[in-house]
Design an enzyme around this catalytic site. Sequence first.
Site, PDB file in Angstrom:
ATOM      1  N   ASP A   1      40.322  38.658  37.548  1.00 15.05           N
ATOM      2  CA  ASP A   1      40.904  38.021  38.734  1.00 15.05           C
ATOM      3  C   ASP A   1      40.420  38.751  39.988  1.00 15.05           C
ATOM      4  OD1 ASP A   1      43.767  36.253  39.409  1.00 15.05           O
ATOM      5  OD2 ASP A   1      42.840  37.508  40.940  1.00 15.05           O
TER       6      ASP A   1
ATOM      7  N   ARG B   1      48.158  25.719  44.491  1.00 16.04           N
ATOM      8  CA  ARG B   1      48.025  24.668  43.492  1.00 16.04           C
ATOM      9  C   ARG B   1      49.328  23.860  43.434  1.00 16.04           C
ATOM     10  NH1 ARG B   1      46.037  24.794  37.307  1.00 16.04           N
ATOM     11  NH2 ARG B   1      44.560  26.348  38.012  1.00 16.04           N
TER      12      ARG B   1
HETATM   13  N1  URA Z   1      39.409  33.172  39.912  1.00 10.81           N
HETATM   14  C1  URA Z   1      39.195  34.474  39.592  1.00 10.81           C
HETATM   15  O1  URA Z   1      39.582  35.373  40.336  1.00 10.81           O
HETATM   16  N2  URA Z   1      38.527  34.747  38.468  1.00 10.81           N
HETATM   17  C2  URA Z   1      38.086  33.799  37.631  1.00 10.81           C
HETATM   18  O2  URA Z   1      37.483  34.113  36.613  1.00 10.81           O
HETATM   19  C3  URA Z   1      38.335  32.449  37.969  1.00 10.81           C
HETATM   20  C4  URA Z   1      38.998  32.160  39.121  1.00 10.81           C
END
Ligand code: URA
Length: 209
Positions: free
Chosen positions: A200, A104
């Site tokens: 995540d 990003r």
């Molecule tokens: N990326 C992830 O790993 N989890 C999410 O909820 C959003 C993006």
Amino acid sequence: MSKVTVIDHPLVQHKLSLLRDKDTGSKAFRELVNELALLMGYEVTKNLPLVEKTIDTPMQPATVHVLANEKIAVVPILRAGLGMADGIMNLIPNAKLGHIGLYRNPDTLMPTSYYCKLPSDIEERETIIVDPMLATGNSAIEAVNVVKKAGSKSIRLVCLIAAPEGIYAMQKAHNDVDIYVASIDEKLNDHGYIVPGLGDAGDRLFGTK
Ligand code: URA
């Protein structure tokens, strides 16, 4: 408008529920992502065109059906997409594997490609991009930009869980890319995570948290 397919096969839904559970550890999480990618791959490849071909069986000649285009590229978005690559590759072992890494940009907050290695003949291949979470859609949109720029004409996107916001953004940016998911969840939270989601995906796959 592109097609959005929610794969509601009972095995897919069962494994997705196990995956979401916060008590599922990294080893089981990796195994489940792998199994889900394989099961979803079955559905994702369902409409690949077939052509007739005549072969000889040990008994007699037979007209059979084979893939019209055996050339397929599987492209995980680093890093979480790696967790899905093997599952799909097990289903289509002759596919070629490309990789796209995105970070990003701190100024624009938009994903920018820092790594891209795709099959050299990607313009002839059916391309399947994999990434477990379709959240804002920004990464997937950029990944599609990259493979289109490399010449890919037929692209599918496979994610485990999508936010409605991500699907909307993806369809707006690339309405020729069909999307396959196991679930469309409620929404994104203020931090860009999907809720209820699974947390995540990269950290849970690789045990980095
Ligand atoms: N990326 C992830 O790993 N989890 C999410 O909820 C959003 C993006």
